[in-house]
Design an enzyme around this catalytic site. Sequence first.
Site, mmCIF file in Angstrom:
data_model
loop_
_atom_site.group_PDB
_atom_site.id
_atom_site.type_symbol
_atom_site.label_atom_id
_atom_site.label_comp_id
_atom_site.label_asym_id
_atom_site.label_seq_id
_atom_site.Cartn_x
_atom_site.Cartn_y
_atom_site.Cartn_z
ATOM 1 C CD GLU A 1 45.055 0.116 -50.435
ATOM 2 O OE1 GLU A 1 45.001 -1.034 -50.920
ATOM 3 O OE2 GLU A 1 44.160 0.969 -50.634
ATOM 4 C CG HIS B 1 42.990 -4.691 -49.898
ATOM 5 N ND1 HIS B 1 41.759 -5.282 -49.729
ATOM 6 C CD2 HIS B 1 42.747 -3.388 -50.234
ATOM 7 C CE1 HIS B 1 40.808 -4.387 -49.945
ATOM 8 N NE2 HIS B 1 41.376 -3.226 -50.245
ATOM 9 N NE ARG C 1 46.586 -3.311 -26.572
ATOM 10 C CZ ARG C 1 46.935 -3.314 -27.860
ATOM 11 N NH1 ARG C 1 48.156 -2.923 -28.203
ATOM 12 N NH2 ARG C 1 46.092 -3.692 -28.798
ATOM 13 C CG ASN D 1 32.508 -5.693 -18.330
ATOM 14 O OD1 ASN D 1 32.786 -5.966 -17.160
ATOM 15 N ND2 ASN D 1 33.407 -5.205 -19.178
ATOM 16 C CG ASP E 1 27.153 11.768 -9.995
ATOM 17 O OD1 ASP E 1 27.223 12.320 -11.105
ATOM 18 O OD2 ASP E 1 27.962 11.976 -9.076
#
EC number: 3.4.24.40
Length: 481
Positions: free
Chosen positions: A190, A193, A267, A357, A388
Amino acid sequence: MQQNEKASLNTSAAAAKAGSYTGYADVYDFWYYHQRGDGLTVNGKPSYTTDKAVSEGLTRPHTTWNGDNVFGKAANLTYSFLNTFSSTPNGHTGPVKFTPVQMQQAKLSLQSWADAANLTFTEVSPNQKANITFANYTRNADGSLNTDTQAYAAYPGTHPVSGSAWFNYNQSSIRNPDTDEYGRHSFTHEIGHALGLSHPAEYNAGEGDISYKNSAAYAEDSRQFSIMSYWEVENTGGDFKGHYSAGPLMDDIAAIQKLYGANMTTRTGDTVYGFNSNTDRDFYTATNSSKALVFSVWDAGGTDTFDFSGYSNNQRINLNEGSFSDVGGLKGNVSIAHGVTIENAIGGSGNDILIGNGADNILQGGAGDDVLYGSTGADTLTGGAGRDIFVYGSGQDSTVSAYDWITDFQTGIDKIDLSAFRNEGQLSFVQDQFTGKGQEVMLQWDAANSTTNLWLHEAGHSSVDFLVRIVGQTAQSDIIV
């Protein structure tokens, strides 16, 4: 991952899957998890990029507290908790003042929007004019008890009710937003909005036969992508197991930043999300393995870490902006907003897949049989206990000038997966020197330092430019070619 390496994933996938099991196949499948846009059709609906979802969906009202069609400008706003009112814009009555618990949760919701965009919120007294007001209602216009509605709010503007947010105190989630996630979710929705965001498409509660199938204009209209959506995450392949987001999600962050600009002070240090979190935000923090995380990260800088070490579930963690991860037994519950770089990831005790990344990533698999893919950059990869697989998708993933370290390789147990290079021709091993024909792999043992250099001379390259350095000795049988 850069665009040309993404193309390498495409061209190498068939070759990788044609052989025996490879970790590369898992990486490829996960890389295209929740791919969007690009002319795709999903669930019979067009798939929108985040930018298109923002422009054609969430910001359709074209209004902010700075005026209509005034975008990217900061806003200093006030808010208050009303003591009473005669009736809401929808005719509801039976005012109930916000409880201390509701006030606290509303302030946390405001804070989550301010973290993402250039917004400040200052509380004023109930008798002062405020941009955003909060109040509970309990009854319909005829005096009967209202048990049907949840909440609603008005967009910014100059009308007396502009920015007003109204909540049905008869709903348990509204009365107890600290223990019922849907209550906090409703507060943040809300407030969205009241700041100028709409639902992703033209629908509202109580207006016709609305549903994802009937009402969503594009595929990504769900609570996985936007807190402003009505539709369950299962519609878009997610599974939150009944949990809800408390803060803005990927598309909401982009939308609110379009309206008010991105908050580049949020941050900026070295931030940890998940376990051992230093965010001071409850929805970014896991205190035990039963804590369900549902969030999208906005982070303006620093060297940051996803720490999901406390979970025993099999997890899939992707550090690329615009990506989704499966964390703590949920699906698609953690995402990274566009423009954000998270450098490091720590898996749990399950069988995890970690994707890096373009930064110099530190990826730690933890216990379990993990698959680690650092992508480009000089990455540090630690598999941990278990069997792994360390995956490489192209020659750019670990170069002579920016090579990866594998810190804990266990010969005869772990694997290094070079199967993606098959699209350029079958790889073969050489002992002491390259022949110059390409597609050759050489392992070079450094006894003095107890490390192995893995070199690869790709076909068509004039020099050797792929190198991985490995702590421990590695045999040819450890390499998937």
